[in-house]
Enzyme design. Structure first.
Site, short mmCIF file in Angstrom:
data_model
loop_
_atom_site.label_atom_id
_atom_site.label_comp_id
_atom_site.label_asym_id
_atom_site.label_seq_id
_atom_site.Cartn_x
_atom_site.Cartn_y
_atom_site.Cartn_z
N ASN A 186 3.05 12.24 -1.22
CA ASN A 186 3.17 11.95 -2.65
C ASN A 186 2.37 12.93 -3.51
O ASN A 186 2.73 13.19 -4.66
CB ASN A 186 2.72 10.52 -2.95
CG ASN A 186 1.30 10.24 -2.51
OD1 ASN A 186 1.00 10.32 -1.32
ND2 ASN A 186 0.42 9.92 -3.43
N HIS A 207 -1.79 0.80 -0.50
CA HIS A 207 -0.37 1.04 -0.21
C HIS A 207 0.26 -0.04 0.65
O HIS A 207 1.22 0.21 1.39
CB HIS A 207 -0.18 2.42 0.45
CG HIS A 207 -0.83 3.54 -0.30
ND1 HIS A 207 -0.46 3.87 -1.59
CD2 HIS A 207 -1.84 4.39 0.03
CE1 HIS A 207 -1.20 4.89 -2.01
NE2 HIS A 207 -2.03 5.22 -1.06
#
Length: 559
Positions: free
Chosen positions: A287, A379
């Site tokens: 990311n 996450h």
């Protein structure tokens, strides 16, 4: 005198028993478990509060990150696997520019040449390649733009397996060639041929912890490095070079676009060059490589800087690809490109896995950035849609191990399929603890009061799918109230992992923590064992049946 002798005679057997017991205990402590003994009871190593959970950035003047050659000479040399008889060689020449306005260098002004051979200083072969320049541009005042040096990519071919090659790269017409480097090719594909050691790292960054990880990894002398995303963390810095471990909180309200400080890419590639110039370094995006810019472009630096074998593996993008290393087939899966079941990546993945001949490459190892199974708060269940889109494929074709990054900690999962123990499912391992500046992940989602709101943890590609995948769970609630049964081992420490394939059924996995002595295995260690005689999805005959079924289905769709 006799009494002393008597005591000595009595003590002797006791000492022997003590020595034998101590030796037995030592052997027992060193015995390495296998996945055949699973499922393992959940284990969490308590975080060592004497250690820092983060680390300072390397200073700009650190010798590991400063430019060490004149402008036109090659630097940031980086090699990667192509096909078993070919290698990608990449480097940068020229200087980057940064300012309100930038003028890109002309990539045709410097040649891209690699000279190589099997004898030092005798280069009997030569290959030419391509060059490019990329820019990171922003349509706002007071935000600096960036344009890179000239990035060269050359594919050299005709390489023999298990052979040491010496090479120089650069432009011989300008007398701007690098010093001599060398690499050793990997074994040819085959069920008895394997690299000696394969290093696995994730979320590396440019901190003192990062250099500790790299130093430990170099001590392990790997033949191949697998990088599971989040490399330079250039997107944690605005264009004046100011950085933070929480970009959104510090800069989100003050910057009109998510800026990045691209020179950190140059620094990062210099830091890893001593290893990456002699050992193939295979990367997949994370990311922190998104790096959005003008016209909605993203992953520009990632795509420009790294040559990977996507075309060789019939992928039309470097965001996902595959390659072989001896008797292992590696699949690099993209976490940040469409992974819908009807999308191109899923179509490519099925076709790629269906072609794998387990008689030649018995092992299949998959890597992607975001973890499918993760019990940390960070996450937590972030990519449920991703897992649900692709897990069936990985199970069907008997993928043996899947590595992830993203979560800045270590976690090993029992063999699992759809959150249930399955002796024929993959082992999932998270190694997102390379040393980046965002600090370690310590809290777990199963701790009291820690469970996140499902509506605030959407899937990255939620917009591509119908419904919210995070609600599709079967245990009756979003979080477990203790370490889940599928989570075998977790530890919040920086480190790296080493794969050592013993044969076509046994693989030794060792996780090395930075705080431990090099020869001291205090991290995790286990033999991952394949059972093709038990698991039909790992069996070569079943693989052929699956491929035939896939081809027939493909024909029927075409007719």
């Amino acid at each position: 005198m006799q009494c002393s002798r008597g005591r000595a005679l009595l003590l002797a057997p006791v000492l022997v028993l003590l020595i034998v017991s101590f030796a037995s205990a030592t052997v027992e402590r060193k015995r390495i478990p296998t996945t055949l003994e699973g499922p393992f009871k959940p284990y969490t190593k308590e975080f060592d509060s004497s250690l820092r959970s983060g680390s300072d950035d390397l200073p700009l003047y650190d010798p590991r990150v400063v430019k060490r050659v004149p402008a036109i000479f090659p630097e940031q040399i980086f090699i990667a696997l192509s096909t078993p008889d070919a290698m990608w060689m990449s480097w940068v020449s020229g200087d980057w520019q940064m300012g309100p306005k930038v003028a890109p260098l002309d990539p045709t002004s410097v040649k891209s040449v690699v000279q190589y051979g099997t004898t030092s200083e005798k280069y009997t072969m030569s290959s030419n390649g391509t060059a490019e320049v990329y820019s990171q541009l922003y349509p706002f005042n007071n935000v600096l733009n960036y344009t890179s040096g000239i990035i060269h990519h050359v594919r050299i071919t005709g390489l023999k397996p298990n052979t040491k090659y010496y090479y120089k790269c650069g432009d011989p017409t300008l007398s701007a060639m690098s010093g001599e480097h060398s690499f050793t090719t990997l074994p040819a594909p085959g069920p008895a041929n394997y690299p000696t050691r394969i290093a696995v790292i994730g979320d590396l960054g440019l901190t003192y912890n990062s250099t500790s990880t790299v130093d430990h990894m170099i001590e392990n002398n790997p033949d191949l490095v697998l990088m599971v995303g989040d490399m330079s963390y250039a997107n944690l810095y605005i264009t004046n070079g100011t950085g933070t471990d929480d970009y959104g909180q510090t800069f989100g309200k003050d910057t009109p676009i998510h800026e990045t400080y691209q020179p950190r890419w140059d620094m990062w590639q210099r830091m890893v060059e001593p290893l990456a110039s002699r050992v193939p370094f295979m990367v997949i995006e994370g990311n922190h490589e998104v790096e959005s810019q003008i016209n909605g472009e993203s992953f520009v630096a990632y795509k420009a800087r790294f040559a990977v074998p996507h075309a060789e593996s019939n992928s039309d993008t470097s965001m996902y690809y595959s390659f072989n290393a001896g008797g292992i087939h590696f699949v690099m899966i993209g976490s940040y490109v469409d992974y819908n079941k009807t999308g191109e990546q899923c179509r490519w993945l099925q076709e790629d896995l269906a072609k794998v001949d387990r008689a030649v490459t018995p092992w299949i190892i998959a890597l992607t950035h975001a973890p499918w199974y993760n019990s940390y708060l960070a996450h937590y269940r972030e990519v449920e849609c991703f897992r649900q889109s692709m897990e069936d494929l990985l199970y069907k074709y008997g993928v043996d191990v899947m590595f992830h990054g993203h979560v800045h900690a270590y976690e090993r999962i029992n063999r699992v399929y759809d959150y249930k123990y399955d002796p024929c499912g993959p082992v999932y391992i998270t190694v997102g603890d390379g040393g980046n500046g965002e600090k370690l992940a310590v809290p777990h989602a199963d701790e009291h009061g820690a469970c996140p709101d499902p509506l605030k943890t959407p899937d990255w590609s939620f917009s591509h799918l119908s419904g919210y995948c995070g609600f599709n769970f079967t245990n009756g609630k979003f979080c477990w109230d203790k370490q889940p049964a599928w989570s075998a081992w977790r530890d919040s420490s920086f480190g790296h992992g080493i794969i050592e394939v013993v044969n076509s059924t046994h693989l030794l996995w060792t996780w090395h923590r930075n705080q431990d002595e090099f020869d001291e295995v205090v991290g995790d260690q286990i033999y991952i064992v394949r059972q093709p005689h038990v698991c039909s999805n790992q069996n070569v005959l079943q693989r052929n049946k699956n491929m035939l079924s896939f081809r027939n289905s493909d024909r029927s769709q075409m007719s």
